[in-house]
Design a protein around this motif. Structure first.
Motif, mmCIF file in Angstrom:
data_model
loop_
_atom_site.group_PDB
_atom_site.id
_atom_site.type_symbol
_atom_site.label_atom_id
_atom_site.label_comp_id
_atom_site.label_asym_id
_atom_site.label_seq_id
_atom_site.Cartn_x
_atom_site.Cartn_y
_atom_site.Cartn_z
ATOM 1 N N SER A 30 0.977 -1.131 -0.427
ATOM 2 C CA SER A 30 -0.518 -0.213 -0.333
ATOM 3 C C SER A 30 0.723 0.992 0.751
ATOM 4 C CB SER A 30 -1.428 -0.235 0.888
ATOM 5 O OG SER A 30 -0.186 -0.391 2.384
ATOM 6 N N ASP A 31 2.256 0.954 0.746
ATOM 7 C CA ASP A 31 2.774 2.080 0.532
ATOM 8 C C ASP A 31 4.483 2.438 -0.703
ATOM 9 O OD1 ASP A 31 4.182 0.363 1.696
ATOM 10 O OD2 ASP A 31 4.252 1.878 3.704
ATOM 11 N N ASP B 220 6.009 3.331 -3.757
ATOM 12 C CA ASP B 220 6.017 4.486 -4.557
ATOM 13 C C ASP B 220 5.947 3.781 -6.343
ATOM 14 O OD1 ASP B 220 5.409 6.603 -1.983
ATOM 15 O OD2 ASP B 220 7.055 5.655 -1.598
ATOM 16 N N LYS C 279 -0.560 -0.790 -7.896
ATOM 17 C CA LYS C 279 -1.072 0.025 -8.163
ATOM 18 C C LYS C 279 -2.354 0.099 -7.935
ATOM 19 C CE LYS C 279 1.511 1.591 -12.470
ATOM 20 N NZ LYS C 279 1.032 3.230 -13.462
ATOM 21 N N ASN D 107 -1.719 1.255 -4.231
ATOM 22 C CA ASN D 107 -1.748 2.886 -4.664
ATOM 23 C C ASN D 107 -1.410 3.378 -5.545
ATOM 24 O OD1 ASN D 107 -0.914 5.726 -3.485
ATOM 25 N ND2 ASN D 107 1.437 4.825 -3.701
ATOM 26 N N ASP E 182 -1.143 6.130 -6.943
ATOM 27 C CA ASP E 182 0.150 6.720 -7.521
ATOM 28 C C ASP E 182 1.306 6.565 -7.829
ATOM 29 O OD1 ASP E 182 -1.922 8.859 -7.008
ATOM 30 O OD2 ASP E 182 -1.144 9.498 -5.029
ATOM 31 N N ALA E 183 1.443 5.294 -7.608
ATOM 32 C CA ALA E 183 2.633 4.641 -7.675
ATOM 33 C C ALA E 183 2.933 3.946 -9.303
ATOM 34 C CB ALA E 183 2.838 3.019 -7.022
#
Length: 283
Positions: free
Chosen positions: A72-73, A75, A99, A102, A104-105
Motif C-alpha cells: 500500500s505504501d 511508491d 497500483k 496505491n 499513485d505508484a
C-alpha cells in the motif's frame, strides 16, 4: 520513499539488485528486493552458478508482501533485465497489484536489450516482451540510445533524432524517459551524455567519457534516477544528482582497476554527490 525492486541478484560483484539496493538505501529509500535469479556472479564472466526463479516464485513473494499490507505504501516498482515471458508477466502482475493498492505508484523499467557496440543480446522472446508489453505499461524507462532506437524502430544519432525517438516511445506509454549513453556527431570524442525528458521539458547533461565498461552501472543509474525523480518530479534535478553519483562511482572503479563496481567504497557519492555537472534545457 519505498521501492519494490524486482531484479537479478549476484553474490560476487554488483549487478541488478546487487547494484541497485545499497545506493538506494544510502539515500534513504526503503527497498524491498525480489530476486529473479540468485547467481554466483554476473553472466559476463562466461560461467556462473545458482538458481533462476520462476514467475510463480516472484508472484508468491509479491502476494506474501501484500498479505502483510506491504504494497500500500510502495511508491515505485523497479525492474531491470527480464529473462522471458514468465518473469515479465510476474513483474507486470506485481505492477498491477501495487497500483491497485496505491494508484499513485509508478512503474520504472530499465528495458535491457543490448548496446551499440554488441547489438541486441537478448532472445526474440525478450525483445517482443519488452517492446510490445512491458514498455507500454511503464511510467518511466531508462533505455540507452541503442535500446531507444530498437524500441521505436529508428536510428537516433543526433539530438533532434533522439528527441524524436523519445517522443515516439512516450506516445506508447511512459511519460518520463532517461536516455543513457547518448552519442552524437557534434559531441566531443572524450564526452558522453544523458538525456532526460518529462512532461515539463527535456534536459541534456555531459560528462567526460571514462574509457572502460563495467557491468551494473546502468542498474545504479536507473535506480537513482527513479528515486530522485520520484521524490522531486524535477527531471533536471534528478538528472544532475544521478549523473554526479554515477560518474563518481565509475571514476573510483576505474582508478581502482576493478572489473566490479566499487559500490560500497563510493557510498558518499550517493548521499552527498559532488554536483559538478549541470543539465542544459534542450526543449
Amino acid at each position: 520513499m519505498r521501492i519494490l525492486s524486482i531484479q537479478s541478484s549476484v553474490s560476487y560483484g554488483h549487478v541488478g539488485n546487487s547494484a541497485a539496493v545499497f545506493p538506494l538505501q544510502r539515500i534513504g529509500v526503503d527497498v524491498m528486493p525480489i530476486y529473479t535469479v540468485m547467481f554466483s556472479n554476473h553472466t559476463g564472466y562466461g560461467s556462473w552458478r545458482g538458481p533462476m526463479m520462476s514467475g510463480d516464485d516472484v508472484r508468491e513473494i509479491v502476494v506474501g508482501i501484500g498479505e502483510r499490507g506491504g504494497l500500500s505504501d510502495v511508491d515505485a516498482v523497479l525492474s531491470g533485465y527480464q529473462g522471458g515471458d514468465s518473469i515479465g508477466d510476474a513483474i507486470l502482475d506485481a505492477v498491477a497489484r501495487v497500483k491497485e493498492a496505491n494508484p499513485d505508484a509508478i512503474y520504472a523499467c530499465d528495458p535491457v536489450l543490448g548496446n551499440a557496440r554488441s547489438g541486441c543480446h537478448v532472445s526474440p522472446e525478450v525483445q517482443n516482451l519488452i517492446r510490445d508489453r512491458v514498455v507500454p505499461r511503464a511510467d518511466l524507462i531508462t533505455p540507452n540510445q541503442f535500446e531507444l532506437g530498437f524500441l521505436t524502430g529508428t536510428s537516433p544519432d543526433t539530438l533532434d533524432s533522439t528527441l524524436a525517438a523519445v517522443d515516439l516511445v512516450r506516445a506508447a506509454g511512459p511519460s518520463t524517459v532517461l536516455v543513457t549513453s547518448v552519442d552524437r556527431p557534434d559531441r566531443p570524442d572524450d564526452a558522453i551524455e544523458m538525456l532526460a525528458v518529462t512532461d515539463a521539458g527535456a534536459w541534456l547533461i555531459e560528462t567526460p567519457r571514462i574509457p572502460f565498461k563495467v557491468n551494473g552501472s546502468g542498474d545504479v543509474t536507473a535506480a537513482l534516477f527513479t528515486a530522485h525523480f520520484g521524490r522531486s518530479s524535477d527531471g533536471a534535478d534528478a538528472l544532475e544528482r544521478t549523473t554526479a553519483s554515477v560518474f563518481a562511482l565509475l571514476e573510483r572503479t576505474f582508478a581502482a582497476g576493478s572489473r566490479e563496481l566499487q559500490l560500497v567504497e563510493a557510498q558518499e557519492a550517493y548521499a552527498h554527490p559532488d554536483m559538478r555537472f549541470s543539465a542544459q534545457r534542450v526543449r
